[in-house]
Structures are given as structure tokens and as C-alpha cells.
Design an enzyme around this catalytic site. Sequence first.
Site, short mmCIF file in Angstrom:
data_model
loop_
_atom_site.label_atom_id
_atom_site.label_comp_id
_atom_site.label_asym_id
_atom_site.label_seq_id
_atom_site.Cartn_x
_atom_site.Cartn_y
_atom_site.Cartn_z
N GLU A 50 0.83 -1.20 0.00
CA GLU A 50 0.00 0.00 0.00
C GLU A 50 0.87 1.26 0.00
OE1 GLU A 50 -3.33 2.41 2.65
OE2 GLU A 50 -2.64 0.45 3.33
N ASP A 98 2.10 -14.50 13.14
CA ASP A 98 0.95 -15.16 12.53
C ASP A 98 -0.02 -14.06 12.11
OD1 ASP A 98 -1.39 -16.53 11.90
OD2 ASP A 98 -1.12 -18.01 13.50
N HIS A 102 -2.50 10.12 -1.21
CA HIS A 102 -2.69 8.90 -1.99
C HIS A 102 -2.49 9.15 -3.48
CE1 HIS A 102 -3.91 5.64 0.76
NE2 HIS A 102 -4.23 6.64 1.56
#
Length: 390
Positions: free
Chosen positions: A86, A291, A382
Site C-alpha cells: 500500500e 501469525d 494517496h
Amino acid sequence: MADSIPRSRDDNYSAEAIDARHEFLKERTGESVEHIRAYSLDPAVLPGNVENFIGVAQVPMGLAGPLRVNGEHAQGDFYVPMATTEGTLVASYSRGMKLCRAAGGVTTTVIDDRMQRAPVFSFDNAREARDFREWLLANVEQIAAAAETTTSSGKLLDIQTFPVSKLLYTRFNYSTGDAAGQNMTGKATFAACAWIKQNYPGPEVRFLLEGQFATDKKTSVVNMLHTRGKRVVAEITLPAALVEEQMHVSTDKLFNARMRGQLGSIMSVTNNNGNHSANGLTAMFIATGQDVANIAEASAMYGFSELLPNGDFYASVTLPALIIATYGGGTGLATQRESLELLGCYGKGKVRKLAEIMAATVLAGELSLGAAVVADEWVQAHDDLGRNRP
């Protein structure tokens, strides 16, 4: 019937076994997966981590920081490895870390540390369940001794009980050292239940090892209230002038936005009232061999802030279910070990240090994104960093 994936009874991690699976894939899909099969680790170390090995998923890694932490276990400046696809994520966390560093650093505190297995015991009626509960709580010491025969590092701390109908739901709470501890607590609790079944003087004990009350890899209110993994707080007080200078917002606007977000979180019934705790944690989980499915629990967050009388801004995050390890599982694999070593967190005696660094990272990310939304910089960030360009 579909063809079976090639396996070797002798050594399923040998070059021959891996090549056989690649040929199998090519024959059936036409793809040669040249990037998946390019790796530097030794497949011989992978038993216990993955089955039917064919290669690696190469996730881009960036470096955020420095992050200044004033903890009980983590002190100083840290450069944080983050694995993500991202755009803007690493830049945003670095921006928040810069702000926190200029304010003197993030104070971190580990409040609690426990991992559960939650067996449910079944009886013919509620009175039998009540009597068993009384016996169970009177014999915790002997039950702990039975559980701890299975582990050198796990300790049974206590047993919580939750009677419903003719059932007794329980939570066996353990300390697990530097391991995350889900498998450890499962084995220990199974031994404890076997001892209980053999020694209880009342009716036959019937149990399921997990009654879905530990909510393993699922977010839940019970774990947010009672802790699963590490409960850690990260907090900071930001001078008003510093926020204005670096974040381009006033602290009163930041606080007002916080209150509106608080109401939105209540209306939507989320597992936290913040912005994106899962972002930074997931990136660090992938980088350090945690995990990743535990993000379902670990991303739970209580955010709290105050606008102080002088205009300064107090902000904190509490992570009530941060399930991490610095030993065992995927932490010892080559890339993941290197990432932990960058933080000085690989091996025994380091898990609380890692918890403090992760919590401080989350706080930096919350501050950065929260300010970007208020300053109307979120979309532009962004646009600038979060889109692939031809």
C-alpha cells in the site's frame, strides 16, 4: 478426481520434491512462477512452517522512522521494517514518528500478558455445573501442575469461569514467555483437562478443549476486556505549536474530529475507535514473522485523547490483544529474523520490547492519518504516493 499435489514421503522439502510441484503447476496452469520460486532461504528449515512448499511471496518492505520510544523494555530510536503493497503507508507512519520524536518520544507500558485456551464443560443440569465450578476453583494449583508438565515456559495464571445453563465455559489464562502461545496453551490445557477428568469426584466430566470463548483469530469484546496476548499502552503529549507546524492543523480541530470519529465508531460497532491500527501492525507482522491471522484480534484498539487547558494534545492507544512472538513460529526464518534483529527484538526476553515498539508505531500512524484527514491532505497523499504510474 483432481490430481494430487506431488509429495515426497522421504523429504518433502528437497529440491526434487519442490521441482516436482513446479512441473505439476506448469502442466496444469501453463505458468512457470519464476518469481515465486526465487528465494534465498533454505527449504530444509521450513518443516513446521509450511506444507507443499513451492516458493515465497515477495512483499515489498520499507523502513519507517526513526521512532523514539520511552518504554520499560524499549528505549531509544528504532527504524521500523514494514512489509506492504500500500503506497503512502510507510511515508505516513514516518511522518507520525517524526512528530512524536520532536515531542520527546512515545511512552509505552505493558499492562498485562496472557494467552488462553477456553474449554467448555458439559453436565446433565445446572447444579452439577455449579458444583464442578466450585471444585475447579478450589483445585487450580493441582490443575496448574498438570498443565505445566507439557511446557518449560508456560505458566497457568488463573482460570476464569462463566456458567451458562448446564455448561461451564472457562478461560485458562497462561503466561507464555516469548512465544505467542496458542499451541502451547492448547497442549497444556488438554493435559489439565485430562487430569480434571481423572480426579473430579462428581459426575463424569465431558469437555470440548475449545468452546470458542478464547475467540482465537476472531475479534471479540471478551478479549478486549480481559486481554489476549499483550495489553500495551502508548501515549504522548503533543505541544500545540508543534502540531500546527508539522501537521498543519490546530489541536482543537484535531480533538473535534476525534470526537466525531468516536461517535461514528459507536454507530458502526467496530473493534476500535481509531483510524487504521491494522495497517501498521499487519506490515510489521509480515516483516517480523508473526501469525498474520492474529491481526483479527491484534488490531483491536482503544483510542483516547484530551485537549489540555493550554491547548496541548494528549493522545494514547491501548492494544488489548496484541498477539506476537520473538521466538518460535515464523520468527526464526531468514527474512523475518533479520527484521527482528533490526529492532533488537529477536530471541528470548524480547517480546515485551517488540510489543512496546509496535504500540508506539500504531500511535504514530493514528496521529499522522488523523491529522491528514483534518488538514484535507489525505486524498492528495494517496494521489502522490499511492498509485502505480506507467
